[in-house]
Design a protein around this motif. Sequence first.
Motif, PDB file in Angstrom:
ATOM      1  N   GLY A  62       0.926  -1.264   0.029  1.00 16.54           N
ATOM      2  CA  GLY A  62       0.093   0.083  -0.082  1.00 16.54           C
ATOM      3  C   GLY A  62       1.063   1.130  -0.150  1.00 16.54           C
ATOM      4  N   ASP A  63       0.947   1.826  -1.017  1.00 11.05           N
ATOM      5  CA  ASP A  63       2.028   2.869  -1.221  1.00 11.05           C
ATOM      6  C   ASP A  63       1.644   4.020  -0.268  1.00 11.05           C
ATOM      7  OD1 ASP A  63       3.742   5.247  -2.134  1.00 11.05           O
ATOM      8  OD2 ASP A  63       4.021   4.067  -3.964  1.00 11.05           O
ATOM      9  N   GLY A  64       2.363   4.520   0.591  1.00 10.45           N
ATOM     10  CA  GLY A  64       1.874   5.558   1.384  1.00 10.45           C
ATOM     11  C   GLY A  64       1.003   5.267   2.675  1.00 10.45           C
ATOM     12  N   ASP A 106      11.692   7.600  -0.787  1.00  8.75           N
ATOM     13  CA  ASP A 106      10.834   7.804  -1.866  1.00  8.75           C
ATOM     14  C   ASP A 106      10.509   6.483  -2.166  1.00  8.75           C
ATOM     15  OD1 ASP A 106      12.852   6.881  -3.389  1.00  8.75           O
ATOM     16  OD2 ASP A 106      11.976   8.120  -5.053  1.00  8.75           O
ATOM     17  N   SER A 107       9.370   6.171  -3.007  1.00  7.44           N
ATOM     18  CA  SER A 107       9.098   4.801  -3.373  1.00  7.44           C
ATOM     19  C   SER A 107       9.865   3.965  -4.162  1.00  7.44           C
ATOM     20  CB  SER A 107       7.531   4.890  -4.342  1.00  7.44           C
ATOM     21  OG  SER A 107       6.631   5.735  -3.583  1.00  7.44           O
ATOM     22  N   ALA A 108      11.012   4.781  -4.802  1.00  5.06           N
ATOM     23  CA  ALA A 108      11.838   4.070  -5.559  1.00  5.06           C
ATOM     24  C   ALA A 108      12.951   3.269  -4.540  1.00  5.06           C
ATOM     25  CB  ALA A 108      12.870   4.888  -6.566  1.00  5.06           C
ATOM     26  N   ILE A 279      -2.773   5.215  -2.892  1.00  8.70           N
ATOM     27  CA  ILE A 279      -3.019   5.612  -1.458  1.00  8.70           C
ATOM     28  C   ILE A 279      -2.393   6.711  -1.371  1.00  8.70           C
ATOM     29  CG2 ILE A 279      -3.179   4.963   0.887  1.00  8.70           C
ATOM     30  CD1 ILE A 279      -3.581   1.870  -0.200  1.00  8.70           C
ATOM     31  N   ASP A 280      -1.159   6.761  -1.789  1.00 11.68           N
ATOM     32  CA  ASP A 280       0.038   7.682  -1.732  1.00 11.68           C
ATOM     33  C   ASP A 280      -0.547   9.130  -2.302  1.00 11.68           C
ATOM     34  OD1 ASP A 280       2.996   8.693  -1.437  1.00 11.68           O
ATOM     35  OD2 ASP A 280       2.748   8.494  -3.407  1.00 11.68           O
ATOM     36  N   TRP A 281      -1.039   9.038  -3.243  1.00  7.01           N
ATOM     37  CA  TRP A 281      -1.359  10.062  -4.208  1.00  7.01           C
ATOM     38  C   TRP A 281      -2.508  10.918  -3.455  1.00  7.01           C
ATOM     39  CZ3 TRP A 281      -1.768   8.143  -9.843  1.00  7.01           C
ATOM     40  CH2 TRP A 281      -0.647   7.461 -10.335  1.00  7.01           C
ATOM     41  N   GLY A 283      -2.739  10.983  -0.277  1.00  6.88           N
ATOM     42  CA  GLY A 283      -1.863  11.703   0.997  1.00  6.88           C
ATOM     43  C   GLY A 283      -1.219  12.939   0.217  1.00  6.88           C
ATOM     44  N   HIS A 284      -0.476  12.691  -0.781  1.00  2.00           N
ATOM     45  CA  HIS A 284      -0.027  13.900  -1.536  1.00  2.00           C
ATOM     46  C   HIS A 284      -0.947  15.245  -1.505  1.00  2.00           C
ATOM     47  CE1 HIS A 284       4.312  12.441  -2.245  1.00  2.00           C
ATOM     48  NE2 HIS A 284       3.713  11.440  -2.504  1.00  2.00           N
ATOM     49  N   GLY A 285      -2.215  14.804  -1.893  1.00  2.00           N
ATOM     50  CA  GLY A 285      -3.238  15.563  -2.129  1.00  2.00           C
ATOM     51  C   GLY A 285      -3.907  16.252  -1.009  1.00  2.00           C
ATOM     52  N   ASP A 322       5.476   1.094   1.728  1.00  2.00           N
ATOM     53  CA  ASP A 322       7.221   1.665   1.253  1.00  2.00           C
ATOM     54  C   ASP A 322       7.225   2.769   2.366  1.00  2.00           C
ATOM     55  OD1 ASP A 322       5.255   3.229   0.053  1.00  2.00           O
ATOM     56  OD2 ASP A 322       6.244   3.254  -1.553  1.00  2.00           O
ATOM     57  N   HIS A 323       6.358   3.684   2.667  1.00  2.00           N
ATOM     58  CA  HIS A 323       6.518   4.753   3.760  1.00  2.00           C
ATOM     59  C   HIS A 323       5.276   5.285   4.040  1.00  2.00           C
ATOM     60  CE1 HIS A 323       5.424   7.185   0.118  1.00  2.00           C
ATOM     61  NE2 HIS A 323       6.130   6.601  -0.513  1.00  2.00           N
ATOM     62  N   GLU A 324       4.992   5.935   4.788  1.00  2.00           N
ATOM     63  CA  GLU A 324       3.560   6.736   5.261  1.00  2.00           C
ATOM     64  C   GLU A 324       3.665   8.203   4.366  1.00  2.00           C
ATOM     65  OE1 GLU A 324       0.655   9.296   6.855  1.00  2.00           O
ATOM     66  OE2 GLU A 324       2.697   9.940   6.643  1.00  2.00           O
ATOM     67  N   THR A 325       2.379   8.566   3.959  1.00  4.26           N
ATOM     68  CA  THR A 325       2.559   9.772   3.333  1.00  4.26           C
ATOM     69  C   THR A 325       1.403  10.845   3.961  1.00  4.26           C
ATOM     70  OG1 THR A 325       2.738   8.750   1.166  1.00  4.26           O
ATOM     71  CG2 THR A 325       1.962  11.107   0.972  1.00  4.26           C
ATOM     72  N   GLY A 326       1.924  12.030   4.328  1.00  2.00           N
ATOM     73  CA  GLY A 326       1.004  13.042   4.386  1.00  2.00           C
ATOM     74  C   GLY A 326       1.018  13.216   6.066  1.00  2.00           C
ATOM     75  N   TYR A 348       4.107  15.624   1.935  1.00  2.00           N
ATOM     76  CA  TYR A 348       5.085  14.783   1.345  1.00  2.00           C
ATOM     77  C   TYR A 348       5.196  13.324   2.387  1.00  2.00           C
ATOM     78  CZ  TYR A 348       9.102  12.780  -0.820  1.00  2.00           C
ATOM     79  OH  TYR A 348      10.009  12.125  -1.554  1.00  2.00           O
ATOM     80  N   HIS A 349       6.221  12.531   2.060  1.00  2.00           N
ATOM     81  CA  HIS A 349       6.293  11.176   2.870  1.00  2.00           C
ATOM     82  C   HIS A 349       6.826  11.580   4.253  1.00  2.00           C
ATOM     83  CE1 HIS A 349       7.141   9.404  -1.115  1.00  2.00           C
ATOM     84  NE2 HIS A 349       6.139   9.712  -1.250  1.00  2.00           N
ATOM     85  N   THR A 350       6.548  10.743   5.218  1.00  2.00           N
ATOM     86  CA  THR A 350       7.073  10.871   6.552  1.00  2.00           C
ATOM     87  C   THR A 350       7.923   9.860   6.844  1.00  2.00           C
ATOM     88  OG1 THR A 350       5.480   9.824   7.471  1.00  2.00           O
ATOM     89  CG2 THR A 350       4.956  12.191   7.097  1.00  2.00           C
TER      90      THR A 350
HETATM   91 ZN   LIG Z   1       4.683   9.393  -2.850  1.00  2.00          ZN
END
Ligand SMILES: [Zn+2]
Length: 393
Positions: A62-64, A106-108, A279-281, A283-285, A322-326, A348-350
């Motif tokens: 689950g990205d972010g 980051d996700s990479a 899910i990440d996007w 969070g970014h938004g 990969d990380h949490e976002t927002g 951004y990511h945390t």
């Molecule tokens: Zn991201």
Amino acid sequence: MNRYTVFLVLFLIFTACEKPDGDETEQAVIEEISVHTGGIQNPERLSLVESTKITNVILLIGDGTGLAQITSGQLNLVGKDGMLHIQTMPVTGIVKTHSSDNLITDSAAGATAYSCGIKTYNGAIAVTPDKKRCKTILEMAEEKGLATGLVATSSITHATPASFGAHVESRSMENEIAAQLLASGSEILLGGGMEFFASDYREDSRDLLGEFSEAGYQILSTAAELEAAEGNKLLGLFAEDGLERNNSEPLLPQMAEIAIDRLSKDEDGFFLMIEGSQIDWGGHGNDANYVLEEVRDFDQTVKAVLDFAQKDGETLVVLTADHETGGMTLTNQKEEGKAMEIYWPTDYHTATPVPLMAYGPRALEFMGWRDNTYIGVKLAELLDVGTLPSIEE
Ligand SMILES: [Zn+2]
């Protein structure tokens, strides 16, 4: 209290209410989500699996996706006493996510920790900090004759899926990643990203769709085509870039089910990575309703995966982020528990660690606090495809 003191007190109260991080360029966002208050029908909590034989590995990312993303999904979809399918997995742990050059990954770099079992710099797709290729669990599985697949709601060339089937210095090299995905031999590739494959979009006019077709892939561009597809090698590109939830596109659960159906026809077993990319996007938004919609699809995908794994008995399922976002936080109850306030301190990511869950044979290996590189190393070992990390000279 004289007039000056009143003014000073008001000034101090006002400045104390300012957002806490002191960053002038960012504005914390506060939103509200509704909380489900109707009836509850909880899915069954799954038990540990005693057998130790592992034929297949399914890695769900689950990205972010941190605990607040899952919990807000739970509150919204099934309420405070309810349980998502994600929450039925019997083994839980915690993953530390830092990359080689930053406490915030980051996700990479995040996905490279899972695919290669190494720390690398933000932006790196399955290469080391000094830009050597690191072998991925997907490539090792292919070499051993297993079937493999990548499923995402971003472009299939986006950082997370790319890190399993390509090696480039920068995640932005999506044209090159598309070509390398063909070379990876991965049988099932489902997501978005038509613009990186079709000759009329590509700057070099290379006809990758033709090359995939020659290599025996069925090329699919709509949900109806995916549903009707009969082959065991599928390239599904359902949007120019990321999926957009229009009616002609499949949703993540449908893509996951078809991927599992085809990959499971290989008697040698399979490795499948499924990403809830957006899910990440959300969070970014700083868009809680976007997150909720994506978590709902991701949870339905988890249900499909767990249904298969329960019937199969030899499938290890690992779910993480990969990380949490927002920096998503659940702050205030509203309307007597019918709504919840969501606070977003960043877009951004945390560096907050992320949840880890497992079901199936040897799931207990995923208990406790783990570094993200442990996940890749352990999955390759348990699937018995080789030893990670493996750096190409
Ligand atoms: Zn991201």
